[in-house]
Design an enzyme around this catalytic site. Structure first.
Site, PDB file in Angstrom:
ATOM      1  N   GLY A  11       0.814  -1.137  -0.068  1.00  0.00           N
ATOM      2  CA  GLY A  11      -0.026   0.102  -0.085  1.00  0.00           C
ATOM      3  C   GLY A  11       1.020   1.178  -0.006  1.00  0.00           C
ATOM      4  O   GLY A  11       1.988   1.203   0.038  1.00  0.00           O
ATOM      5  N   GLN A  12       0.114   2.783  -0.136  1.00  0.00           N
ATOM      6  CA  GLN A  12       0.990   3.580  -0.035  1.00  0.00           C
ATOM      7  C   GLN A  12       1.977   3.585   1.184  1.00  0.00           C
ATOM      8  O   GLN A  12       3.159   4.120   0.782  1.00  0.00           O
ATOM      9  CB  GLN A  12      -0.033   4.791  -0.007  1.00  0.00           C
ATOM     10  CG  GLN A  12       0.611   6.137   0.379  1.00  0.00           C
ATOM     11  CD  GLN A  12      -0.547   7.457   0.580  1.00  0.00           C
ATOM     12  OE1 GLN A  12      -0.667   8.275   0.026  1.00  0.00           O
ATOM     13  NE2 GLN A  12      -0.823   7.384   1.854  1.00  0.00           N
ATOM     14  N   ASP A  13       1.443   3.645   2.427  1.00  0.00           N
ATOM     15  CA  ASP A  13       2.179   3.671   3.657  1.00  0.00           C
ATOM     16  C   ASP A  13       3.316   2.408   3.725  1.00  0.00           C
ATOM     17  O   ASP A  13       4.454   2.919   4.168  1.00  0.00           O
ATOM     18  CB  ASP A  13       1.437   3.689   4.912  1.00  0.00           C
ATOM     19  CG  ASP A  13       0.467   4.912   4.792  1.00  0.00           C
ATOM     20  OD1 ASP A  13       0.516   5.505   4.197  1.00  0.00           O
ATOM     21  OD2 ASP A  13      -0.196   4.964   6.087  1.00  0.00           O
ATOM     22  N   LEU A  84      -0.134  -2.319   9.110  1.00  0.00           N
ATOM     23  CA  LEU A  84      -0.703  -1.512   8.268  1.00  0.00           C
ATOM     24  C   LEU A  84      -1.815  -1.890   7.272  1.00  0.00           C
ATOM     25  O   LEU A  84      -2.786  -0.940   6.931  1.00  0.00           O
ATOM     26  CB  LEU A  84       0.155  -0.574   7.143  1.00  0.00           C
ATOM     27  CG  LEU A  84       1.491  -0.436   7.861  1.00  0.00           C
ATOM     28  CD1 LEU A  84       2.471   0.419   6.716  1.00  0.00           C
ATOM     29  CD2 LEU A  84       1.446   0.731   8.989  1.00  0.00           C
ATOM     30  N   ALA A  85      -2.012  -3.176   7.351  1.00  0.00           N
ATOM     31  CA  ALA A  85      -3.138  -3.681   6.127  1.00  0.00           C
ATOM     32  C   ALA A  85      -4.573  -3.609   6.795  1.00  0.00           C
ATOM     33  O   ALA A  85      -4.721  -3.833   7.931  1.00  0.00           O
ATOM     34  CB  ALA A  85      -2.754  -5.189   6.067  1.00  0.00           C
ATOM     35  N   ALA A  86      -5.352  -3.132   6.015  1.00  0.00           N
ATOM     36  CA  ALA A  86      -6.658  -3.078   6.658  1.00  0.00           C
ATOM     37  C   ALA A  86      -7.657  -2.705   5.404  1.00  0.00           C
ATOM     38  O   ALA A  86      -7.252  -2.076   4.277  1.00  0.00           O
ATOM     39  CB  ALA A  86      -6.605  -1.631   7.447  1.00  0.00           C
ATOM     40  N   SER A  88     -10.005   0.163   4.009  1.00  0.00           N
ATOM     41  CA  SER A  88      -9.524   1.279   4.464  1.00  0.00           C
ATOM     42  C   SER A  88     -10.521   2.383   3.834  1.00  0.00           C
ATOM     43  O   SER A  88     -10.460   3.826   3.859  1.00  0.00           O
ATOM     44  CB  SER A  88      -8.205   1.705   4.307  1.00  0.00           C
ATOM     45  OG  SER A  88      -7.802   1.978   2.745  1.00  0.00           O
ATOM     46  N   THR A 129      -6.501   5.503  13.206  1.00  0.00           N
ATOM     47  CA  THR A 129      -7.145   6.599  12.192  1.00  0.00           C
ATOM     48  C   THR A 129      -8.004   7.713  12.799  1.00  0.00           C
ATOM     49  O   THR A 129      -8.859   7.429  13.837  1.00  0.00           O
ATOM     50  CB  THR A 129      -7.859   5.936  11.188  1.00  0.00           C
ATOM     51  OG1 THR A 129      -8.545   6.977  10.295  1.00  0.00           O
ATOM     52  CG2 THR A 129      -8.723   4.951  11.566  1.00  0.00           C
ATOM     53  N   GLU A 131     -10.615   8.349  11.726  1.00  0.00           N
ATOM     54  CA  GLU A 131     -12.065   8.263  11.655  1.00  0.00           C
ATOM     55  C   GLU A 131     -12.539   7.657  12.948  1.00  0.00           C
ATOM     56  O   GLU A 131     -13.607   7.314  12.968  1.00  0.00           O
ATOM     57  CB  GLU A 131     -12.249   7.255  10.510  1.00  0.00           C
ATOM     58  CG  GLU A 131     -12.002   7.896   9.157  1.00  0.00           C
ATOM     59  CD  GLU A 131     -13.398   8.567   8.953  1.00  0.00           C
ATOM     60  OE1 GLU A 131     -14.196   8.777   9.092  1.00  0.00           O
ATOM     61  OE2 GLU A 131     -12.828   9.833   8.450  1.00  0.00           O
ATOM     62  N   TYR A 153     -15.576   1.271   8.922  1.00  0.00           N
ATOM     63  CA  TYR A 153     -14.068   1.319   9.018  1.00  0.00           C
ATOM     64  C   TYR A 153     -13.774   1.918  10.377  1.00  0.00           C
ATOM     65  O   TYR A 153     -12.832   1.272  11.091  1.00  0.00           O
ATOM     66  CB  TYR A 153     -13.668   2.302   7.855  1.00  0.00           C
ATOM     67  CG  TYR A 153     -12.122   2.703   7.815  1.00  0.00           C
ATOM     68  CD1 TYR A 153     -11.339   1.783   7.747  1.00  0.00           C
ATOM     69  CD2 TYR A 153     -11.748   4.181   8.216  1.00  0.00           C
ATOM     70  CE1 TYR A 153      -9.772   2.054   7.949  1.00  0.00           C
ATOM     71  CE2 TYR A 153     -10.564   4.338   8.296  1.00  0.00           C
ATOM     72  CZ  TYR A 153      -9.508   3.450   7.847  1.00  0.00           C
ATOM     73  OH  TYR A 153      -8.106   3.745   8.168  1.00  0.00           O
ATOM     74  N   LYS A 157     -11.622   0.027  13.423  1.00  0.00           N
ATOM     75  CA  LYS A 157     -10.239   0.567  13.471  1.00  0.00           C
ATOM     76  C   LYS A 157     -10.365   0.787  15.134  1.00  0.00           C
ATOM     77  O   LYS A 157      -9.076   0.456  15.774  1.00  0.00           O
ATOM     78  CB  LYS A 157     -10.008   1.743  13.058  1.00  0.00           C
ATOM     79  CG  LYS A 157      -9.293   1.523  11.349  1.00  0.00           C
ATOM     80  CD  LYS A 157      -8.035   0.864  11.595  1.00  0.00           C
ATOM     81  CE  LYS A 157      -7.422   0.711  10.284  1.00  0.00           C
ATOM     82  NZ  LYS A 157      -5.899   0.094  10.168  1.00  0.00           N
ATOM     83  N   HIS A 183      -3.462  11.228   5.047  1.00  0.00           N
ATOM     84  CA  HIS A 183      -1.813  11.538   4.676  1.00  0.00           C
ATOM     85  C   HIS A 183      -1.804  11.066   3.145  1.00  0.00           C
ATOM     86  O   HIS A 183      -2.221  10.059   2.590  1.00  0.00           O
ATOM     87  CB  HIS A 183      -1.105  10.888   5.480  1.00  0.00           C
ATOM     88  CG  HIS A 183      -1.166   9.485   6.021  1.00  0.00           C
ATOM     89  ND1 HIS A 183      -2.368   9.171   6.902  1.00  0.00           N
ATOM     90  CD2 HIS A 183      -0.583   8.048   5.637  1.00  0.00           C
ATOM     91  CE1 HIS A 183      -2.302   7.969   7.082  1.00  0.00           C
ATOM     92  NE2 HIS A 183      -1.486   7.285   6.253  1.00  0.00           N
TER      93      HIS A 183
HETATM   94  O1  F7E Z   1     -12.255  12.111   1.620  1.00  0.00           O
HETATM   95  C1  F7E Z   1     -14.700  14.680   0.670  1.00  0.00           C
HETATM   96  C2  F7E Z   1     -15.231  13.380   1.677  1.00  0.00           C
HETATM   97  O2  F7E Z   1     -12.026   9.614   0.658  1.00  0.00           O
HETATM   98  C3  F7E Z   1     -11.716  13.249   1.953  1.00  0.00           C
HETATM   99  C4  F7E Z   1      -8.606   7.130   4.277  1.00  0.00           C
HETATM  100  O3  F7E Z   1      -7.384   7.197   4.188  1.00  0.00           O
HETATM  101  O4  F7E Z   1      -8.336   9.331   5.519  1.00  0.00           O
HETATM  102  C5  F7E Z   1      -8.864   8.762   4.521  1.00  0.00           C
HETATM  103  O5  F7E Z   1     -10.573   8.770   4.518  1.00  0.00           O
HETATM  104  C6  F7E Z   1     -12.855  14.200   2.304  1.00  0.00           C
HETATM  105  C7  F7E Z   1     -14.118  13.851   2.780  1.00  0.00           C
HETATM  106  O6  F7E Z   1     -10.588  10.424   2.738  1.00  0.00           O
HETATM  107  C8  F7E Z   1     -15.081  13.885  -2.557  1.00  0.00           C
HETATM  108  O7  F7E Z   1     -16.650  13.579   1.860  1.00  0.00           O
HETATM  109  C9  F7E Z   1     -15.592  15.071  -1.637  1.00  0.00           C
HETATM  110  O8  F7E Z   1     -14.896  14.759   3.545  1.00  0.00           O
HETATM  111  O9  F7E Z   1     -10.142  11.240   0.355  1.00  0.00           O
HETATM  112  P1  F7E Z   1     -11.364  10.776   1.096  1.00  0.00           P
HETATM  113  P2  F7E Z   1     -11.201  10.091   4.054  1.00  0.00           P
HETATM  114  O10 F7E Z   1     -12.709   9.630   3.927  1.00  0.00           O
HETATM  115  O11 F7E Z   1     -11.085  11.103   4.799  1.00  0.00           O
HETATM  116  C10 F7E Z   1      -8.832   8.650   6.722  1.00  0.00           C
HETATM  117  C11 F7E Z   1      -7.836   9.408   7.995  1.00  0.00           C
HETATM  118  C12 F7E Z   1      -8.528   7.051   6.824  1.00  0.00           C
HETATM  119  O12 F7E Z   1      -8.342   6.503   7.882  1.00  0.00           O
HETATM  120  C13 F7E Z   1      -8.994   6.447   5.527  1.00  0.00           C
HETATM  121  O13 F7E Z   1      -8.639   5.195   5.379  1.00  0.00           O
HETATM  122  O14 F7E Z   1     -13.235  14.598   0.793  1.00  0.00           O
HETATM  123  N1  F7E Z   1     -14.798  14.440  -0.702  1.00  0.00           N
HETATM  124  N2  F7E Z   1     -15.825  14.771  -2.870  1.00  0.00           N
HETATM  125  C14 F7E Z   1     -14.729  13.361  -1.602  1.00  0.00           C
HETATM  126  N3  F7E Z   1     -14.079  12.026  -1.146  1.00  0.00           N
HETATM  127  C15 F7E Z   1     -13.900  11.190  -2.229  1.00  0.00           C
HETATM  128  N4  F7E Z   1     -13.443   9.931  -1.890  1.00  0.00           N
HETATM  129  N5  F7E Z   1     -14.500  11.495  -3.421  1.00  0.00           N
HETATM  130  C16 F7E Z   1     -15.065  12.533  -3.949  1.00  0.00           C
HETATM  131  O15 F7E Z   1     -15.493  13.011  -5.060  1.00  0.00           O
END
Ligand code: F7E
Length: 323
Positions: A11-13, A84-86, A88, A129, A131, A153, A157, A183
């Site tokens: 994965g990335q990390d 790190l595996a999950a 995610s 995380t 989350e 998720y 976690k 990240h």
């Molecule tokens: O969303 C908004 C979305 O999917 C970031 C993972 O690594 O970080 C990551 O989770 C933000 C959110 O990441 C779109 O609503 C808007 O507010 O890139 P994301 P995430 O959900 O924050 C945490 C720390 C982890 O642990 C996770 O494994 O962006 N957003 N428009 C969008 N997000 C996505 N994916 N796509 C859109 O079109």
């Protein structure tokens, strides 16, 4: 020479941590699924050096293969294990989250149980995380902020985080959890919003795509640079005592800001190409996910080195040079 085991090495990390530990002179072992060779091809496609995994010892054992994990840790002695595996992806619904919950909780438990049985002295890092805070009551969040996960998720976690803490307290193992905020890097998978945007900006600049559909442009996150964050993992395991740490930048930025920076870097006006599609919209937290890393700064020498603008422009440049 120290020997480390990394789960989720492709994965990335995992890829950045592998590079970092090899650079420090570690012997690096990685756990991957049976379908690992394809995964390796997938990850080099996302920019890890072609020969990275040739410099490691790879074990094709999945996290739900309890006997396989037992055999592995009964044969090899590891100084450090980075789990790190999950599964995610946060956007998955609770109703679809059975696999996520199974993998993230049971996989962590199997690994801890095997290490506890055969090599209690191995230092263990768990990838927690932001989350786990889910819908927080206060910002910025610290290690003592109450957890309120709201996705399969985040819930899985958090359960695994408590398992890790319990192995530390009841078994005396050197177990640490990093509570990492978002990240990113050129190796981020394109379903995450930063890479979705930088890849689209590059593709549009090269005439391969015209529009980019996004969810909420006002969504804000605390986005850091993945290569910096893997150094925090190592710093935790190399401190004198085990503990849990928030790893974040403390800064909030919006999806709109990413669009502005990324499209400008590619020589484009983002407002001509970005369209909002409610399909990608997620409920926003009224209080933002923003981390306070005071504790890890106080306890270790770890510092974030790469700033937000530089991170996004580096990602765009990498995507432009790949297309
Ligand atoms: O969303 C908004 C979305 O999917 C970031 C993972 O690594 O970080 C990551 O989770 C933000 C959110 O990441 C779109 O609503 C808007 O507010 O890139 P994301 P995430 O959900 O924050 C945490 C720390 C982890 O642990 C996770 O494994 O962006 N957003 N428009 C969008 N997000 C996505 N994916 N796509 C859109 O079109």
């Amino acid at each position: 020479m120290k020997r480390a085991l990394i789960t989720g090495i492709t994965g990335q990390d995992g890829s950045y941590l592998t590079e970092y530990l090899l650079g420090l002179g570690y012997e690096v072992h990685g756990l991957m699924r049976q379908t690992g060779l394809e995964q390796i091809k997938g990850s080099t496609q996302f920019g890890a050096p072609e020969d990275l995994y040739e410099r490691c010892v790879l074990h094709p054992i999945s996290l739900d293969n309890f006997p396989g994990l037992y055999r592995l840790v009964s044969r090899w002695q590891f100084d450090e294990c980075y789990h790190l595996a999950a599964a995610s992806f946060v956007g998955e619904t609770l109703a679809d989250g059975y696999q996520t919950i199974q993998t993230n909780i049971a996989g962590t438990h199997y690994l801890l149980a095997a290490l506890c049985e055969f090599q209690k002295s191995c230092r263990f890092y768990f990838a927690g995380t932001s989350e786990m805070f889910g819908r927080p009551r206060a910002a910025p969040q610290r290690e003592d902020t109450p957890f309120m996960p709201r996705s399969a998720y985040g819930i899985s976690k958090l359960a695994a985080f408590h398992l890790v803490r319990n192995y530390r307290e009841s078994q005396g193992m050197f177990c640490c959890s990093g509570i990492l905020y978002n990240h990113e890097s050129p190796r981020r998978r394109p379903e995450f919003v930063t890479r979705k945007i930088t890849l689209a900006a590059a593709r549009i600049a090269r005439g391969r795509q015209d529009k980019l559909e996004l969810g909420n442009l006002d969504a804000r996150r605390d986005w850091g640079w993945a290569p910096d964050y893997v150094e925090a993992m190592h710093a935790m395991l190399n401190h004198t005592s085990p503990d849990d740490y928030v790893v974040a930048t403390g800064e909030l930025h919006s999806v709109r800001e990413i669009c502005e920076i990324a499209f400008a870097r590619a020589g484009l006006d983002w407002s001509k190409h970005v369209v909002v599609n409610p399909m990608f919209h997620r409920a926003e937290e009224p209080i933002p996910l923003q981390g306070d890393s005071t504790k890890i700064h106080r306890v270790t020498s770890w510092r974030q080195k790469t700033r937000f603008n530089e991170m996004i422009t580096t990602m765009v440049d990498a995507d432009l040079s790949r297309i």
